[in-house]
Design a protein around this motif. Structure first.
Motif, PDB file in Angstrom:
ATOM      1  N   HIS A 250      29.849  -7.564  55.228  1.00 35.49           N
ATOM      2  CA  HIS A 250      31.346  -8.020  53.910  1.00 35.49           C
ATOM      3  C   HIS A 250      31.123  -7.168  52.838  1.00 35.49           C
ATOM      4  O   HIS A 250      30.276  -7.330  51.879  1.00 35.49           O
ATOM      5  CB  HIS A 250      31.938  -9.030  54.333  1.00 35.49           C
ATOM      6  CG  HIS A 250      30.561 -10.263  53.239  1.00 35.49           C
ATOM      7  ND1 HIS A 250      28.716 -10.176  54.474  1.00 35.49           N
ATOM      8  CD2 HIS A 250      30.449 -10.544  52.519  1.00 35.49           C
ATOM      9  CE1 HIS A 250      28.324 -11.058  53.713  1.00 35.49           C
ATOM     10  NE2 HIS A 250      29.112 -11.185  52.184  1.00 35.49           N
ATOM     11  N   GLU A 257      28.816 -12.432  43.452  1.00 39.94           N
ATOM     12  CA  GLU A 257      28.377 -13.003  44.207  1.00 39.94           C
ATOM     13  C   GLU A 257      26.967 -13.590  43.114  1.00 39.94           C
ATOM     14  O   GLU A 257      26.676 -12.636  43.311  1.00 39.94           O
ATOM     15  CB  GLU A 257      28.550 -13.064  45.924  1.00 39.94           C
ATOM     16  CG  GLU A 257      29.130 -13.640  46.296  1.00 39.94           C
ATOM     17  CD  GLU A 257      28.847 -12.933  47.895  1.00 39.94           C
ATOM     18  OE1 GLU A 257      27.669 -12.777  48.444  1.00 39.94           O
ATOM     19  OE2 GLU A 257      30.531 -12.893  48.773  1.00 39.94           O
ATOM     20  N   HIS A 286      27.398  -5.497  51.461  1.00 36.33           N
ATOM     21  CA  HIS A 286      26.910  -6.405  51.722  1.00 36.33           C
ATOM     22  C   HIS A 286      27.132  -6.983  52.092  1.00 36.33           C
ATOM     23  O   HIS A 286      27.793  -7.411  53.609  1.00 36.33           O
ATOM     24  CB  HIS A 286      26.464  -7.458  50.223  1.00 36.33           C
ATOM     25  CG  HIS A 286      27.522  -8.174  49.881  1.00 36.33           C
ATOM     26  ND1 HIS A 286      28.451  -8.587  49.509  1.00 36.33           N
ATOM     27  CD2 HIS A 286      27.101  -9.600  50.384  1.00 36.33           C
ATOM     28  CE1 HIS A 286      29.311  -9.679  49.725  1.00 36.33           C
ATOM     29  NE2 HIS A 286      28.491  -9.800  49.766  1.00 36.33           N
TER      30      HIS A 286
HETATM   31 FE   LIG Z   1      28.487 -12.186  50.605  1.00 40.65          FE
END
Ligand SMILES: [Fe+2]
Length: 340
Positions: A250, A257, A286
């Motif tokens: 995604h 993150e 990722h």
């Molecule tokens: Fe993620």
């Protein structure tokens, strides 16, 4: 198309877990890369590896390893002695996560003890002094410019800790108070400690804590959120083990993150050492390891809308990371120096 070729689901999404998105299927594993040069590249590090002046020098302050465009920071502390001063951060709320050891935060609004796995929330302009109850200590500190509130989604039965109020007669003890602002430290000497208190006589105490183990992982859907800053600029979630299918590869269009692995026994993909911090900058494809780990592990995530960068101290101990299982990437990154 070959009959047995692997198909990969991919999601591109806005607003982290909360916005619209699109789902596609591809034959190639999009997160893979062979080389990268530049600053916007995924890394991992262990906070225990950071060179910490406050391990040996009681008067030293925590060491910043990440800084964001908005001025949010992540710092590491390994304090072995009590702070010889009171400190007040006038730019940011501070969230102290205890990885190791025992600390007590003596604040102007009471004392709050912290054990491994605890988050202690000390808002902007609350004077406090860290006392060391058991060494060695290791903490990861998030400094967030916006006011960070307890904000649970999905809702859960929260067990929030509050400070103990101790009535202390103020002795005339000369006290140094450090005011931490964006451009450095301003040092006051006061004739009394600002922490001594006769009574708490109204209002709500701004200092609170919660333990990571008391935040229930969501069995379905997105991870459990437990704290947020205004406009959802920074969001805190538990990312501990839970039975769930592995997410698709995604793109998180709006948030960096940062995922912190606190404790096993189970490994989360290629992450198995307590104290490991992984960083996937926003907008990069990722995948990420499965959270369905029967042995269990405890982890949490900070999503940051303002883009993050490693500081020099962070870069010294960070490794380039692949974004499939979050192990070290075999390539050497040509990545140096923060850009702002
Ligand atoms: Fe993620």
């Amino acid at each position: 198309m070959a009959e047995k070729e692997q198909l990969y689901a991919e999601h591109w999404g806005r607003e982290g877990f909360y916005g619209d998105g699109v789902n596609v299927t591809r034959l190639q594993h999009v997160p893979d890369f062979t080389h990268v040069s530049g600053l916007h590249a995924p890394h991992r590090l262990n906070i225990a590896d950071v060179l910490l002046p406050d391990r040996g020098d009681a008067a030293a302050l925590p060491t910043a390893i990440f800084i964001s465009r908005s001025g949010a920071q992540l710092s590491v502390s390994g304090r072995r002695q009590n702070m010889p001063f009171v400190v007040s951060n006038v730019e940011a709320d501070e969230i102290h996560f205890i990885q190791q050891g025992e600390l007590c935060f003596a604040t102007a609004y009471g004392r709050i003890a912290a054990l491994p796995g605890d988050f202690v929330f000390i808002p902007r302009a609350v004077p406090y002094q860290v006392e060391v109850a058991a060494i060695p200590t290791l903490s990861l500190i998030a400094e967030i410019p916006g006011a960070v509130k307890f904000d649970a989604a999905p809702k859960f039965e929260a067990q929030l800790g509050v400070p103990e109020i101790a009535v202390v007669t103020p002795e005339p003890v000369e006290t140094t108070v450090l005011i931490k602002s964006f451009d450095g430290i301003t040092r006051y000497v006061k004739p009394y400690s600002p922490l001594a208190m006769v009574a708490l006589s109204g209002g709500s105490n701004p200092v609170w804590k919660i333990s990571l183990k008391d935040i229930p992982p969501n069995p379905a859907g997105h991870p459990t959120q437990f704290a947020a800053s205004p406009d959802n600029d920074e969001l805190f979630y538990t990312l501990s083990a839970r039975p769930r299918r592995r997410p698709p590869m995604h793109y998180n269009a709006d948030y960096d993150e940062l995922i912190f692995y606190f404790a096993g026994p189970g490994a989360w993909g290629a992450v198995k050492e307590p104290g490991t911090l992984t960083w996937v900058p926003k907008g990069l494809a990722h995948h990420g390891p499965s959270e369905d780990v029967p042995e269990g592990y405890l982890a949490w995530m900070l999503e940051s809308r303002p883009t993050m960068r490693l500081t020099d101290a962070g870069m010294k101990v960070a490794q380039l990371m692949e974004t499939d299982l979050y192990g070290p990437h075999p390539a050497q990154a040509s990545v140096r120096r923060i850009g702002f």
